[in-house]
Write an enzyme that holds these catalytic residues in place. Structure first.
Site, PDB file in Angstrom:
ATOM      1  N   GLN A 259       6.432 -22.714  -6.469  1.00 37.82           N
ATOM      2  CA  GLN A 259       6.385 -22.128  -5.135  1.00 37.82           C
ATOM      3  C   GLN A 259       7.120 -23.007  -4.142  1.00 37.82           C
ATOM      4  O   GLN A 259       7.929 -22.533  -3.339  1.00 37.82           O
ATOM      5  CB  GLN A 259       4.921 -21.974  -4.706  1.00 37.82           C
ATOM      6  CG  GLN A 259       4.735 -20.957  -3.629  1.00 37.82           C
ATOM      7  CD  GLN A 259       5.185 -19.579  -4.084  1.00 37.82           C
ATOM      8  OE1 GLN A 259       4.891 -19.159  -5.190  1.00 37.82           O
ATOM      9  NE2 GLN A 259       5.933 -18.905  -3.246  1.00 37.82           N
ATOM     10  N   HIS A 262      11.068 -23.063  -3.456  1.00 36.39           N
ATOM     11  CA  HIS A 262      11.798 -21.996  -2.744  1.00 36.39           C
ATOM     12  C   HIS A 262      12.455 -22.530  -1.476  1.00 36.39           C
ATOM     13  O   HIS A 262      13.637 -22.360  -1.268  1.00 36.39           O
ATOM     14  CB  HIS A 262      10.870 -20.832  -2.395  1.00 36.39           C
ATOM     15  CG  HIS A 262      10.707 -19.858  -3.506  1.00 36.39           C
ATOM     16  ND1 HIS A 262      11.732 -19.074  -3.952  1.00 36.39           N
ATOM     17  CD2 HIS A 262       9.636 -19.539  -4.271  1.00 36.39           C
ATOM     18  CE1 HIS A 262      11.309 -18.307  -4.957  1.00 36.39           C
ATOM     19  NE2 HIS A 262      10.033 -18.575  -5.168  1.00 36.39           N
ATOM     20  N   GLU A 327       0.090 -14.422  -0.517  1.00 38.11           N
ATOM     21  CA  GLU A 327       1.109 -13.584  -1.154  1.00 38.11           C
ATOM     22  C   GLU A 327       0.897 -13.578  -2.673  1.00 38.11           C
ATOM     23  O   GLU A 327       0.832 -12.524  -3.288  1.00 38.11           O
ATOM     24  CB  GLU A 327       2.488 -14.165  -0.805  1.00 38.11           C
ATOM     25  CG  GLU A 327       3.649 -13.400  -1.397  1.00 38.11           C
ATOM     26  CD  GLU A 327       4.966 -14.142  -1.239  1.00 38.11           C
ATOM     27  OE1 GLU A 327       4.944 -15.364  -0.946  1.00 38.11           O
ATOM     28  OE2 GLU A 327       6.013 -13.510  -1.434  1.00 38.11           O
ATOM     29  N   HIS A 328       0.798 -14.768  -3.264  1.00 45.58           N
ATOM     30  CA  HIS A 328       0.580 -14.909  -4.712  1.00 45.58           C
ATOM     31  C   HIS A 328      -0.752 -15.611  -4.956  1.00 45.58           C
ATOM     32  O   HIS A 328      -1.059 -16.593  -4.273  1.00 45.58           O
ATOM     33  CB  HIS A 328       1.663 -15.781  -5.349  1.00 45.58           C
ATOM     34  CG  HIS A 328       3.056 -15.289  -5.141  1.00 45.58           C
ATOM     35  ND1 HIS A 328       3.931 -15.905  -4.276  1.00 45.58           N
ATOM     36  CD2 HIS A 328       3.718 -14.244  -5.681  1.00 45.58           C
ATOM     37  CE1 HIS A 328       5.095 -15.262  -4.302  1.00 45.58           C
ATOM     38  NE2 HIS A 328       4.997 -14.246  -5.138  1.00 45.58           N
ATOM     39  N   ASP A 361       7.806 -13.084 -10.950  1.00 45.99           N
ATOM     40  CA  ASP A 361       9.059 -13.096 -10.192  1.00 45.99           C
ATOM     41  C   ASP A 361      10.171 -12.379 -10.937  1.00 45.99           C
ATOM     42  O   ASP A 361      11.124 -11.908 -10.322  1.00 45.99           O
ATOM     43  CB  ASP A 361       9.512 -14.542  -9.936  1.00 45.99           C
ATOM     44  CG  ASP A 361       8.688 -15.206  -8.850  1.00 45.99           C
ATOM     45  OD1 ASP A 361       8.128 -14.482  -8.009  1.00 45.99           O
ATOM     46  OD2 ASP A 361       8.614 -16.449  -8.849  1.00 45.99           O
ATOM     47  N   HIS A 420      -2.390  26.244  23.084  1.00 37.61           N
ATOM     48  CA  HIS A 420      -2.898  25.966  21.737  1.00 37.61           C
ATOM     49  C   HIS A 420      -3.963  27.000  21.368  1.00 37.61           C
ATOM     50  O   HIS A 420      -3.911  27.620  20.305  1.00 37.61           O
ATOM     51  CB  HIS A 420      -3.522  24.570  21.659  1.00 37.61           C
ATOM     52  CG  HIS A 420      -2.530  23.454  21.551  1.00 37.61           C
ATOM     53  ND1 HIS A 420      -1.655  23.121  22.554  1.00 37.61           N
ATOM     54  CD2 HIS A 420      -2.280  22.573  20.539  1.00 37.61           C
ATOM     55  CE1 HIS A 420      -0.905  22.088  22.178  1.00 37.61           C
ATOM     56  NE2 HIS A 420      -1.275  21.736  20.953  1.00 37.61           N
TER      57      HIS A 420
END
Lengths: 429, 429
Positions: A259, A262, A327-328, A361, A420
């Site tokens: 991680q 990145h 996220e993960h 991934d 209406h």
């Protein structure tokens, strides 16, 4: 790296600061982007040629030169190592199968009052896919963004990719071909987003734009939102790993670094119930860092945003995970499904010691475009749902209208909307 | 009102101008809204009290006075006419049933390589519902926004409604009660959006904010997006009606006016294959306008944005409808399902001569919060999907990792992400 213990008196405050830390500052580029979008709207292809020369450092011969030809895509693909093409194909096939399983069914619901109600899913006509240029051009991201659109049934998938100096990554083109991208253009930045949203003489407009980009691309997507749909603006990536002492500390250390490598804003957090295991993982991180090509980046991420959190029991870990809404999420525990049942908020989960996040991934099948920065509380990863929209419908007979019409008239009149009410009342005779 | 004939030489240009006409100008209120949000973030309840006094013209006694009590809601409901409560209940029951039918199922997909893949839907923890005050406080909108959240399983539904002068619409409170709203606050504007997004001492933060509002509310939603989720920013309402000469011109005229009476920016378009019928409808519109309480508004909308379009055949009508991608579509044709099959882009469709759009506004069951301004090309009406999010998951055994891991390693190395590759390779042993 931050070491936290749930039982320390200062824990609540320290955890809050972890939750609230902004890991990235966004440059204000509103005005510059508005100018670029205005130029493309007014001048079309001529603006694209000028802006590409200015920002990407090469001068296209004309509008036709912006499009990558089928022959160029074939030639690039032919130059890719066969074992990489095979890996790409295995990944693509698995991603297609998982996303095909997501496809929802239309509804048709007869109801007691004699109306028929329905909901129909249809694909978007055309989508644009932004692919960052240079080092950040990941073939896996091309698959992850384009294949769900293809599976959903989108007819046109137009990809834009800036080519600083005119160069293209052959594996990215091979991925585009495998994923069924229908058009590839050598443009990038806010000007590419503007061209996709508004169209030019040589590029037809699309209905939705997806894919990551820099601050200019993100702001351009914000500015064209409404004219077209956009995906969420991705923040830096993150992982939370729940692991007990039955794991190999080195495995977990490398998972954290996968991680962290990145970028410097990425965040990797270990939550464990064993202080000794936590220390062993932290030591293994340092050892691995020394041997990683991207060790400088990963080290910076780990020092600035990494954390090891000690919990007295796993219930405490699940509660912290729900607040982090990562996220993960790796659940490296003996009964990962039981853990999964206790966690409500996460973009994607990886269950068991043989399931590092990296397989998600590339090859597992679910999407790797996921909600970051605690947005998994309300947002989801990319899927076929991003490329479909719903039309609800109602079919009424005279009897059906008689059954429900009077209530509609009463409510319309209470809201002061007489036309209406009258549109229903007239038909009730 | 614009009269267009598909066969006229100037048609293409006139239709383009109809497509591109901006029916509303939005005030720029960015800076004012940013200030308000900043005040609420810094000062919490104190800012809410001050801003409510300034903008809504009443001075709350303290933070506790911002919340509408259960007793007040009971008392308001008890004061509503029983036939209106019955109509509200009929509507609510039908909306609940339709939205329950939308609920998606979780996926669990075993795969040939020995992995298990899954996708799980979970409800958001808490949502905020913005309800405009004064005349625009529609009880039907409370049902349409709150019930899908309730059906999806959202635990907290916090409603905010400005009360200029401290007054509340009893039918709105009755709708909130019926829809399962858990908290009601007497606040509005950008300050209410800020309180929902960031929380104060007396109002817990939510994960998503839905519901319509003025320019300040819309801009506040844009500014808090990312911190929380938001729904799309609604534009003025519109209807496209496809009708042949078998319809009563007066029915169709009133249907057009039901749209036009919303506000001057609303748009009502008739597409017909019969010039005489089109003229009869236009004449009936003028006759009805004279008798409508909201005739001034409806007349202004019809004159500025209304249109009657003559087509040579229905295929031409479907093509124009797909370009308009209307929020509401009435298919007043002998075989409305055949027509529906040819239209790809519409928010909600109403099939058959006994199905005026107004029944969808109140009692049919599908949602009346729908994509406007051609966004039905890529967007959908409100639904349970707005209150759910997905977590994908992967479970891998050693054998499963062996089957797919080498491809992941190859792709990770091709992308220069060595820690990714190593996290898989280490476990392959």
């Amino acid at each position: 790296m931050m070491k936290l213990d749930c039982r320390d008196p200062g824990f609540a405050a320290a955890f809050e600061s972890l939750l609230d830390s902004a890991r990235e500052t966004t440059a204000r580029v509103d005005a510059a982007v508005a100018d670029i979008i205005g130029e493309v709207r007014r001048e079309g292809d001529a603006a694209l040629l000028r802006l590409t020369a200015r920002f990407d450092g090469w001068q296209p011969a004309g509008a036709a030169a912006l499009r990558v030809t089928a022959e160029e895509i074939e030639a690039a693909t032919a130059g890719v190592e066969p074992r990489l093409l095979a890996a790409l194909d295995l990944a693509a096939g698995r991603i297609e199968r998982f996303h095909a399983a997501q496809m929802p069914r239309d509804l048709e619901v007869p109801d007691p009052a004699g109306l028929t109600l329905g909901m129909r899913w249809t694909a978007l006509d055309a989508v644009g896919l932004y692919v960052p240029g240079g080092k950040a051009a990941y073939p896996s991201s091309v698959l992850m963004n384009a294949l769900p659109a293809r599976v959903a049934g989108v007819g046109r998938i137009a990809m834009v990719v800036p080519t600083p100096g005119g160069q293209l990554n052959p594996l990215v083109l091979a991925a585009a071909k495998r994923a069924g991208v229908t058009e590839v253009y050598r443009i990038g930045g806010a000007q590419a987003v503007a061209a996709l949203a508004w169209g030019t003489a040589s590029i037809a407009p699309v209905d939705r734009i997806v894919g990551p980009g820099n601050a200019y691309v993100a702001e351009a997507k914000r500015q064209v939102f409404g004219r077209v749909g956009i995906d969420s603006i991705a923040g830096p990536s993150e992982v939370v790993i729940l692991a007990d002492a039955s794991n190999d500390p080195r495995h977990i250390a490398v998972d954290l670094l996968a991680q962290a490598e990145h970028d410097e804003s990425a965040q990797a957090i270990l939550i464990t119930d064993d202080a000794g295991f936590g220390a062993a993982v932290a030591a293994a991180v340092e050892a691995e860092l020394a041997t990683l090509p991207r060790g400088a980046i990963a080290g910076e991420s780990w020092r600035r945003h990494g954390a090891v959190i000690l919990v007295p029991d796993w219930e405490a870990a699940y509660a912290l995970t729900n607040r982090l809404a990562p996220e993960h999420l790796q659940l490296m525990l003996p009964d990962p499904r039981a853990a999964m049942a206790r966690v409500r908020h996460a973009g994607a989960a990886f269950l068991g010691r043989f399931c590092p996040e990296a397989i998600g991934d590339y090859v597992a099948g679910p999407n790797h475009v996921l909600p970051t920065g605690r947005t998994a509380r309300f947002a989801s990863g990319l899927s076929v749902f991003d490329f479909l929209k719903r039309t609800t419908w109602v079919e009424a007979s005279e009897a059906g209208l008689k059954a429900v019409g009077p209530a509609a008239v009463a409510l319309a009149e209470a809201e002061g909307l007489q036309a209406h009410g009258r549109s229903v009342a007239l038909r009730l005779g």
